[in-house]
Design a protein around this motif. Structure first.
Motif, mmCIF file in Angstrom:
data_model
loop_
_atom_site.group_PDB
_atom_site.id
_atom_site.type_symbol
_atom_site.label_atom_id
_atom_site.label_comp_id
_atom_site.label_asym_id
_atom_site.label_seq_id
_atom_site.Cartn_x
_atom_site.Cartn_y
_atom_site.Cartn_z
ATOM 1 N N THR A 1 2.992 -18.079 80.078
ATOM 2 C CA THR A 1 4.356 -17.818 79.611
ATOM 3 C C THR A 1 4.307 -17.183 78.233
ATOM 4 O O THR A 1 3.404 -17.453 77.441
ATOM 5 C CB THR A 1 5.197 -19.109 79.548
ATOM 6 N N ASP A 2 5.301 -16.355 77.957
ATOM 7 C CA ASP A 2 5.381 -15.657 76.674
ATOM 8 C C ASP A 2 6.831 -15.706 76.188
ATOM 9 O O ASP A 2 7.717 -15.080 76.780
ATOM 10 C CB ASP A 2 4.914 -14.207 76.838
ATOM 11 N N GLN A 3 7.067 -16.506 75.131
ATOM 12 C CA GLN A 3 8.399 -16.633 74.525
ATOM 13 C C GLN A 3 9.466 -16.961 75.584
ATOM 14 O O GLN A 3 10.572 -16.415 75.572
ATOM 15 C CB GLN A 3 8.768 -15.345 73.781
ATOM 16 N N LEU A 4 9.127 -17.877 76.466
ATOM 17 C CA LEU A 4 10.019 -18.202 77.587
ATOM 18 C C LEU A 4 11.124 -19.147 77.127
ATOM 19 O O LEU A 4 10.859 -20.178 76.496
ATOM 20 C CB LEU A 4 9.211 -18.838 78.724
ATOM 21 N N SER A 5 12.358 -18.801 77.442
ATOM 22 C CA SER A 5 13.515 -19.643 77.128
ATOM 23 C C SER A 5 14.427 -19.705 78.341
ATOM 24 O O SER A 5 14.444 -18.791 79.178
ATOM 25 C CB SER A 5 14.297 -19.088 75.929
ATOM 26 N N LEU A 6 15.176 -20.811 78.426
ATOM 27 C CA LEU A 6 16.129 -20.954 79.526
ATOM 28 C C LEU A 6 17.361 -21.667 79.005
ATOM 29 O O LEU A 6 17.267 -22.746 78.410
ATOM 30 C CB LEU A 6 15.506 -21.738 80.690
ATOM 31 N N THR A 7 18.514 -21.052 79.233
ATOM 32 C CA THR A 7 19.802 -21.630 78.843
ATOM 33 C C THR A 7 20.679 -21.747 80.080
ATOM 34 O O THR A 7 20.858 -20.772 80.813
ATOM 35 C CB THR A 7 20.503 -20.738 77.797
ATOM 36 N N PHE A 8 21.194 -22.961 80.320
ATOM 37 C CA PHE A 8 22.133 -23.178 81.423
ATOM 38 C C PHE A 8 23.552 -22.990 80.900
ATOM 39 O O PHE A 8 23.913 -23.531 79.842
ATOM 40 C CB PHE A 8 21.990 -24.584 81.999
ATOM 41 N N GLN A 9 24.353 -22.244 81.633
ATOM 42 C CA GLN A 9 25.755 -22.092 81.297
ATOM 43 C C GLN A 9 26.568 -23.132 82.058
ATOM 44 O O GLN A 9 26.522 -23.192 83.278
ATOM 45 C CB GLN A 9 26.239 -20.678 81.643
ATOM 46 N N THR A 10 27.277 -23.991 81.332
ATOM 47 C CA THR A 10 28.074 -25.044 81.965
ATOM 48 C C THR A 10 29.523 -24.928 81.499
ATOM 49 O O THR A 10 29.842 -24.183 80.566
ATOM 50 C CB THR A 10 27.537 -26.442 81.599
ATOM 51 N N VAL B 1 23.737 -25.020 77.621
ATOM 52 C CA VAL B 1 22.738 -26.068 77.428
ATOM 53 C C VAL B 1 21.393 -25.380 77.276
ATOM 54 O O VAL B 1 20.917 -24.699 78.186
ATOM 55 C CB VAL B 1 22.704 -27.042 78.625
ATOM 56 N N TYR B 2 20.784 -25.560 76.101
ATOM 57 C CA TYR B 2 19.525 -24.891 75.799
ATOM 58 C C TYR B 2 18.381 -25.785 76.278
ATOM 59 O O TYR B 2 18.018 -26.765 75.621
ATOM 60 C CB TYR B 2 19.423 -24.609 74.303
ATOM 61 N N ALA B 3 17.817 -25.451 77.439
ATOM 62 C CA ALA B 3 16.813 -26.304 78.072
ATOM 63 C C ALA B 3 15.411 -26.046 77.560
ATOM 64 O O ALA B 3 14.643 -26.980 77.314
ATOM 65 C CB ALA B 3 16.851 -26.112 79.592
ATOM 66 N N LEU B 4 15.033 -24.771 77.400
ATOM 67 C CA LEU B 4 13.701 -24.396 76.935
ATOM 68 C C LEU B 4 13.834 -23.327 75.861
ATOM 69 O O LEU B 4 14.730 -22.476 75.935
ATOM 70 C CB LEU B 4 12.854 -23.847 78.094
ATOM 71 N N SER B 5 12.937 -23.367 74.868
ATOM 72 C CA SER B 5 13.009 -22.405 73.773
ATOM 73 C C SER B 5 11.619 -21.929 73.384
ATOM 74 O O SER B 5 10.768 -22.727 72.968
ATOM 75 C CB SER B 5 13.701 -23.052 72.561
ATOM 76 N N ASN B 6 11.376 -20.637 73.556
ATOM 77 C CA ASN B 6 10.161 -19.972 73.058
ATOM 78 C C ASN B 6 8.885 -20.698 73.461
ATOM 79 O O ASN B 6 8.052 -21.046 72.619
ATOM 80 C CB ASN B 6 10.224 -19.831 71.532
ATOM 81 N N VAL B 7 8.743 -20.908 74.761
ATOM 82 C CA VAL B 7 7.569 -21.609 75.282
ATOM 83 C C VAL B 7 6.435 -20.613 75.502
ATOM 84 O O VAL B 7 6.565 -19.673 76.289
ATOM 85 C CB VAL B 7 7.899 -22.336 76.605
ATOM 86 N N ASN B 8 5.320 -20.831 74.796
ATOM 87 C CA ASN B 8 4.120 -20.021 74.967
ATOM 88 C C ASN B 8 3.010 -20.926 75.480
ATOM 89 O O ASN B 8 2.629 -21.886 74.810
ATOM 90 C CB ASN B 8 3.690 -19.398 73.631
ATOM 91 N N LEU B 9 2.492 -20.621 76.656
ATOM 92 C CA LEU B 9 1.521 -21.522 77.276
ATOM 93 C C LEU B 9 0.637 -20.742 78.235
ATOM 94 O O LEU B 9 1.117 -19.861 78.962
ATOM 95 C CB LEU B 9 2.261 -22.626 78.043
ATOM 96 N N THR B 10 -0.647 -21.089 78.228
ATOM 97 C CA THR B 10 -1.588 -20.542 79.203
ATOM 98 C C THR B 10 -2.300 -21.685 79.905
ATOM 99 O O THR B 10 -2.818 -22.588 79.241
ATOM 100 C CB THR B 10 -2.632 -19.631 78.529
ATOM 101 N N ILE B 11 -2.284 -21.664 81.226
ATOM 102 C CA ILE B 11 -2.981 -22.663 82.038
ATOM 103 C C ILE B 11 -4.066 -21.945 82.818
ATOM 104 O O ILE B 11 -3.778 -21.011 83.581
ATOM 105 C CB ILE B 11 -2.013 -23.381 82.992
#
Length: 277
Positions: free
Chosen positions: A25-34, A39-49
């Motif tokens: 993932t590279d600067q991954l963010s997810l916002t739910f519109q309600t 609702v800001y669920a994820l913010s700037n997730v950088n991860l390598t598996i």
């Protein structure tokens, strides 16, 4: 908080990304519109598996652990940033059947016996009856349920039902196994037993595993890498390598090495204001 989150992408993780990455993932963010607002669920997730790793996501309830796993599985779509699974989009990975998903509850069909619950995805894939039976027998034995093939789910304990769910997820032989708190509802004794069995299963299959948990001892015992997440919006606070012996048993939880890693996980959770003694 922002300063703490910078720790999420250590230099070592970046260096490994050039290898055989399964999830990136590279600067991954997810916002739910309600109806009540975003609702800001994820913010700037950088991860390598990397291939063959056992990676646990740990953090408080509502921090986005399961949401991040659902993004990997193409069950949720990020609003910003990028993600690849097996170097393709999550949608392509899903269509390629690149992952198996084990939910918090076993989600077995009560009218189907164990072997027929395991073969369900194989039936959907159109495999021959012979291949279905061979795979069902192989993975039922692998999760130590040989002899229970003709039992119905209601005839099994909760731990046995979850093992059927794991066998089903493995039956179509995916590269990646996603596990969303599969042992969270079980008693401690059963959970310990299944932790040991899952570790042996991981060693045997060499699958890449992504595992969601609230338990620090479970995360440390199972993982080759632990991802510590902050309260919502979910950020990565720390990425911790676990270098415990691969043939470890539950006794490893009493060793200084285990306790040191568990302490670092707690410190990461405290840094995110998500852990309270």
């Amino acid at each position: 908080m922002q300063n703490v989150a910078v720790k999420a992408e250590p230099a070592a993780a970046v260096d490994r990304s050039a290898g055989n990455s399964v999830v990136k993932t590279d600067q991954l963010s997810l916002t739910f519109q309600t109806a009540d607002g975003p609702v800001y669920a994820l913010s700037n997730v950088n991860l390598t598996i990397e291939q063959g790793e056992f990676v646990s996501f740990i953090g408080p309830s509502g921090c986005g652990k399961t949401t991040l796993m659902r993004v990997i599985a193409d069950l949720e779509q990020p609003t910003e940033g990028d993600i690849t699974v097996n170097k393709v989009s999550p949608r392509e990975a899903r269509l390629n059947r690149a992952y198996g998903y084990v939910f918090q509850a076993p989600a077995l069909y009560p009218w189907r016996q164990v072997d027929r619950n395991v073969t369900l995805p194989l039936e959907i894939m159109g495999l021959s009856q012979t291949e279905q039976q061979e795979r069902a027998a192989r993975y039922i034995e692998m999760v130590n349920l040989k002899g229970f093939e003709k039992k119905f789910p209601w005839q099994l304990s909760g731990g046995m039902q979850q093992r059927v769910s794991i066998a089903r997820a493995l039956s179509f032989e995916p590269d990646l196994l996603l596990m969303d708190e599969p042992f969270g509802a079980l008693d401690e004794i059963t959970r310990d037993h299944l932790n040991e069995q899952l570790l042996r299963l991981w060693e045997k299959t060499q699958k890449t595993v992504v595992f969601v948990t609230h338990s620090i001892p479970e995360a440390v015992f199972l993982s080759s890498k632990i991802v510590v997440m902050s309260p919502r919006p979910g950020r990565i606070i720390d990425v911790i390598d676990c270098n415990l012996p691969p043939d470890r048993t539950l006794d490893a939880r009493e060793t200084p090495e285990f306790l040191e890693i568990a302490h670092r996980v707690r410190e990461g959770l405290r840094a995110g204001h998500s852990y309270d003694d």
